[in-house]
Enzyme design. Structure first.
Site, PDB file in Angstrom:
ATOM      1  N   ASP A  37       1.087  -1.063   0.204  1.00 13.30           N
ATOM      2  CA  ASP A  37       0.194  -0.091   0.129  1.00 13.30           C
ATOM      3  C   ASP A  37       1.152   1.240   0.204  1.00 13.30           C
ATOM      4  OD1 ASP A  37      -3.272   0.499   1.286  1.00 13.30           O
ATOM      5  OD2 ASP A  37      -1.825   1.880   0.829  1.00 13.30           O
ATOM      6  N   PHE A  86      -6.702  -4.619  -4.565  1.00 15.61           N
ATOM      7  CA  PHE A  86      -7.626  -3.618  -4.312  1.00 15.61           C
ATOM      8  C   PHE A  86      -7.319  -2.039  -4.626  1.00 15.61           C
ATOM      9  CE2 PHE A  86      -8.058  -6.606  -0.851  1.00 15.61           C
ATOM     10  CZ  PHE A  86      -9.533  -7.015  -0.926  1.00 15.61           C
ATOM     11  N   SER A 130     -16.831  -3.367  -9.380  1.00 18.78           N
ATOM     12  CA  SER A 130     -17.877  -2.639  -8.630  1.00 18.78           C
ATOM     13  C   SER A 130     -19.119  -2.781  -9.528  1.00 18.78           C
ATOM     14  CB  SER A 130     -17.363  -0.902  -8.800  1.00 18.78           C
ATOM     15  OG  SER A 130     -18.663  -0.082  -8.494  1.00 18.78           O
ATOM     16  N   THR A 132     -21.038  -0.376 -10.011  1.00 18.92           N
ATOM     17  CA  THR A 132     -20.890   0.825 -10.971  1.00 18.92           C
ATOM     18  C   THR A 132     -20.938   0.338 -12.437  1.00 18.92           C
ATOM     19  OG1 THR A 132     -20.131   3.021 -10.978  1.00 18.92           O
ATOM     20  CG2 THR A 132     -18.441   1.227 -11.104  1.00 18.92           C
ATOM     21  N   TYR A 155     -14.301   7.134 -12.902  1.00 22.01           N
ATOM     22  CA  TYR A 155     -13.887   5.982 -11.765  1.00 22.01           C
ATOM     23  C   TYR A 155     -14.197   4.653 -12.206  1.00 22.01           C
ATOM     24  CZ  TYR A 155     -14.985   2.905  -8.109  1.00 22.01           C
ATOM     25  OH  TYR A 155     -15.353   1.759  -7.218  1.00 22.01           O
ATOM     26  N   LYS A 159     -12.761   0.932 -13.710  1.00 16.75           N
ATOM     27  CA  LYS A 159     -13.234  -0.498 -13.308  1.00 16.75           C
ATOM     28  C   LYS A 159     -13.572  -1.460 -14.436  1.00 16.75           C
ATOM     29  CE  LYS A 159     -12.843  -0.274  -8.766  1.00 16.75           C
ATOM     30  NZ  LYS A 159     -11.612  -0.725  -8.177  1.00 16.75           N
ATOM     31  N   TYR A 183     -18.442  -5.175  -6.276  1.00 18.96           N
ATOM     32  CA  TYR A 183     -19.183  -5.062  -5.076  1.00 18.96           C
ATOM     33  C   TYR A 183     -20.385  -3.891  -5.182  1.00 18.96           C
ATOM     34  CZ  TYR A 183     -14.255  -5.561  -3.682  1.00 18.96           C
ATOM     35  OH  TYR A 183     -12.957  -6.098  -3.655  1.00 18.96           O
TER      36      TYR A 183
HETATM   37  C1  UD1 Z   1     -21.220   5.201  -5.470  1.00 18.94           C
HETATM   38  C2  UD1 Z   1     -20.698   5.498  -6.838  1.00 18.94           C
HETATM   39  C3  UD1 Z   1     -20.047   4.206  -7.146  1.00 18.94           C
HETATM   40  C4  UD1 Z   1     -19.080   3.690  -6.222  1.00 18.94           C
HETATM   41  C5  UD1 Z   1     -19.844   3.528  -4.791  1.00 18.94           C
HETATM   42  C6  UD1 Z   1     -18.899   2.918  -3.726  1.00 18.94           C
HETATM   43  C7  UD1 Z   1     -21.720   7.409  -7.843  1.00 18.94           C
HETATM   44  C8  UD1 Z   1     -22.687   7.802  -8.826  1.00 18.94           C
HETATM   45  N1  UD1 Z   1     -21.573   6.272  -7.682  1.00 18.94           N
HETATM   46  O1  UD1 Z   1     -22.310   4.523  -5.417  1.00 18.94           O
HETATM   47  O2  UD1 Z   1     -19.406   4.328  -8.372  1.00 18.94           O
HETATM   48  O3  UD1 Z   1     -18.682   2.184  -6.392  1.00 18.94           O
HETATM   49  O4  UD1 Z   1     -20.154   4.886  -4.342  1.00 18.94           O
HETATM   50  O5  UD1 Z   1     -19.485   2.795  -2.649  1.00 18.94           O
HETATM   51  O6  UD1 Z   1     -21.443   8.172  -7.203  1.00 18.94           O
HETATM   52  N2  UD1 Z   1     -27.184   9.778  -1.113  1.00 18.94           N
HETATM   53  C9  UD1 Z   1     -27.815  10.875  -0.523  1.00 18.94           C
HETATM   54  N3  UD1 Z   1     -27.223  11.747   0.116  1.00 18.94           N
HETATM   55  C10 UD1 Z   1     -25.854  11.637   0.300  1.00 18.94           C
HETATM   56  C11 UD1 Z   1     -25.252  10.662  -0.316  1.00 18.94           C
HETATM   57  C12 UD1 Z   1     -25.970   9.667  -0.924  1.00 18.94           C
HETATM   58  O7  UD1 Z   1     -29.171  10.998  -0.885  1.00 18.94           O
HETATM   59  O8  UD1 Z   1     -25.144  12.739   0.794  1.00 18.94           O
HETATM   60  C13 UD1 Z   1     -28.046   8.572  -1.823  1.00 18.94           C
HETATM   61  C14 UD1 Z   1     -27.631   8.722  -3.253  1.00 18.94           C
HETATM   62  O9  UD1 Z   1     -28.262   9.480  -4.087  1.00 18.94           O
HETATM   63  C15 UD1 Z   1     -27.925   7.173  -3.742  1.00 18.94           C
HETATM   64  C16 UD1 Z   1     -27.549   6.344  -2.296  1.00 18.94           C
HETATM   65  O10 UD1 Z   1     -27.584   7.568  -1.329  1.00 18.94           O
HETATM   66  O11 UD1 Z   1     -29.195   7.097  -3.756  1.00 18.94           O
HETATM   67  C17 UD1 Z   1     -26.240   5.917  -2.147  1.00 18.94           C
HETATM   68  O12 UD1 Z   1     -25.118   6.914  -2.536  1.00 18.94           O
HETATM   69  P1  UD1 Z   1     -23.466   6.438  -2.366  1.00 18.94           P
HETATM   70  O13 UD1 Z   1     -23.303   6.070  -1.178  1.00 18.94           O
HETATM   71  O14 UD1 Z   1     -22.800   7.570  -3.006  1.00 18.94           O
HETATM   72  O15 UD1 Z   1     -23.340   5.278  -3.233  1.00 18.94           O
HETATM   73  P2  UD1 Z   1     -23.642   4.963  -4.871  1.00 18.94           P
HETATM   74  O16 UD1 Z   1     -24.038   6.420  -5.386  1.00 18.94           O
HETATM   75  O17 UD1 Z   1     -24.433   3.879  -4.888  1.00 18.94           O
END
Ligand code: UD1
Length: 340
Positions: A37, A86, A130, A132, A155, A159, A183
């Protein structure tokens, strides 16, 4: 015989280090764990904490995986038979403003790793991919057979591209075993409160943001959109406890030992929760009120994302065990330990 974890001092890497060492102890296996790391987004003390949890100190090399000479020395020093990769940049927002840095780092590290593995006859590789890569699709649950893959940010594309590089590499070397792990949304922390996720600056992800609101570091959560086609209008995701995710790597390594070729697995629970489900579960698990406001949708977000889990269950013999209350409790336990 040694297993190398690149980025093993990070959030998922450190939990996987613990899971592997605990499994080896249970099985009476004399395997060595080596972590490389560059501490770009992790602290050296994580190695002490892995040692405190497991009672065994992993070997630690502070180096960049893209550093060819450092990797050569490492593979000359240890007899590495398998690698869990990772290491990589992972901040979605930053990848949009610094795409070249993301492509350079995430691809370079992987290519240097593959070249070093080839020179040393190391044939097993597990890769941190991911969910994603599913973010252009709309047919939940996402299965590994989904064809219309694509991403909404650099990002994610790194992946996606690395998956392709690894598929091609496995096809060219039939004696290799490559496992791609997609993941879903890892949250929680080790129940000891000794290791967890330390986001840099303002958290992007939902759970670290909620725990910072709970700790009084941020006044309220912004819920990004409540007009999605989901039961309560907020985004639905598949949150998985990082300890379950870590155990998925142990199962993937077992699988890689017994197979050749390239196989992809979702690591998720198969259950989708909305943003408001998470807020309410956190409040209930920890007895803390989380103030929130509804904000506009976040660009690049999709309505729903959760895993089909049958393939991992069938071929890896693995499934998630922790529930949402456990995830909320352990996330808060970790936040408390770092904000003290
Ligand atoms: C995000 C990334 C994804 C990455 C993953 C790692 C994006 C578009 N995608 O996924 O590429 O692999 O993190 O864990 O960023 N939310 C809120 N308020 C906040 C933060 C999040 O409402 O302050 C909502 C988001 O709109 C979403 C959910 O919570 O519906 C999860 O968000 P988040 O934890 O950022 O993960 P992902 O977007 O699924």
């Amino acid at each position: 015989m040694a297993v190398l974890l690149t980025g093993g001092a990070g959030f998922i890497g450190s939990h996987t280090a613990v899971a592997l060492m605990e499994t080896w102890k249970q099985r009476g296996k004399k395997e060595q764990l080596v972590i490389v790391d560059n501490l770009y987004n992790a602290q050296a003390e994580v190695i002490d904490r892995i040692t405190a949890i497991t009672g065994t100190r992993p070997a630690f090399v502070q180096a960049d995986v893209a550093d060819r000479d450092a990797m050569e020395t490492l593979f000359n020093t240890y007899e590495i038979t398998a690698v869990i990769h990772f290491a990589g940049y992972k901040a979605v927002g930053e990848s949009v403003s610094k795409p070249v840095a993301y492509y350079r780092n995430n691809l370079d590290t992987t290519l240097t790793l593959l070249e070093t593995m080839a020179r040393h006859g190391c044939k097993q590789l597990i890769f941190s991919s991911s969910a994603t890569v599913y973010s252009v699709g709309d047919k939940v649950p996402f299965t590994e057979e989904t064809k219309e893959l694509g991403c909404t940010n650099p990002y994610g594309w790194t992946k996606y591209m690395i998956e392709q590089i690894l598929r091609d590499t496995a096809a060219a070397h039939p004696d290799m075993s490559v496992v791609l792990l997609r993941y879903f949304n890892p949250i929680g922390a080790h129940p000891s409160g000794l290791i967890g996720e330390r986001p840099n600056g303002i958290p992007n992800n939902l759970m670290p943001y909620i725990t910072q609101v709970a700790a009084g570091i941020r006044p309220k959560l912004s819920v990004f959109g409540n007009d999605y086609p989901t039961p309560d209008g907020t985004g639905v995701r598949d949150y998985i406890h990082v300890v379950d995710l870590a155990k998925g790597h142990v199962a993937a390594l077992d699988y890689a030992e017994g197979h050749t070729g390239c196989e992809v697995f979702n690591l998720g629970t198969g259950v989708g929760y909305s943003v408001l489900d998470i807020v309410h579960a956190f409040e209930q698990a920890n007895g803390i009120h989380i103030p929130y406001e509804i904000a506009p949708r976040r660009p690049g977000d999709i309505a729903s994302c959760y895993a089909a889990t049958d393939k991992a269950k069938k071929l890896l013999g693995w499934q998630a065990e922790y529930n949402l209350a456990d995830m909320c409790r352990d996330s808060w336990n970790w936040q408390k330990s770092i904000s003290e």
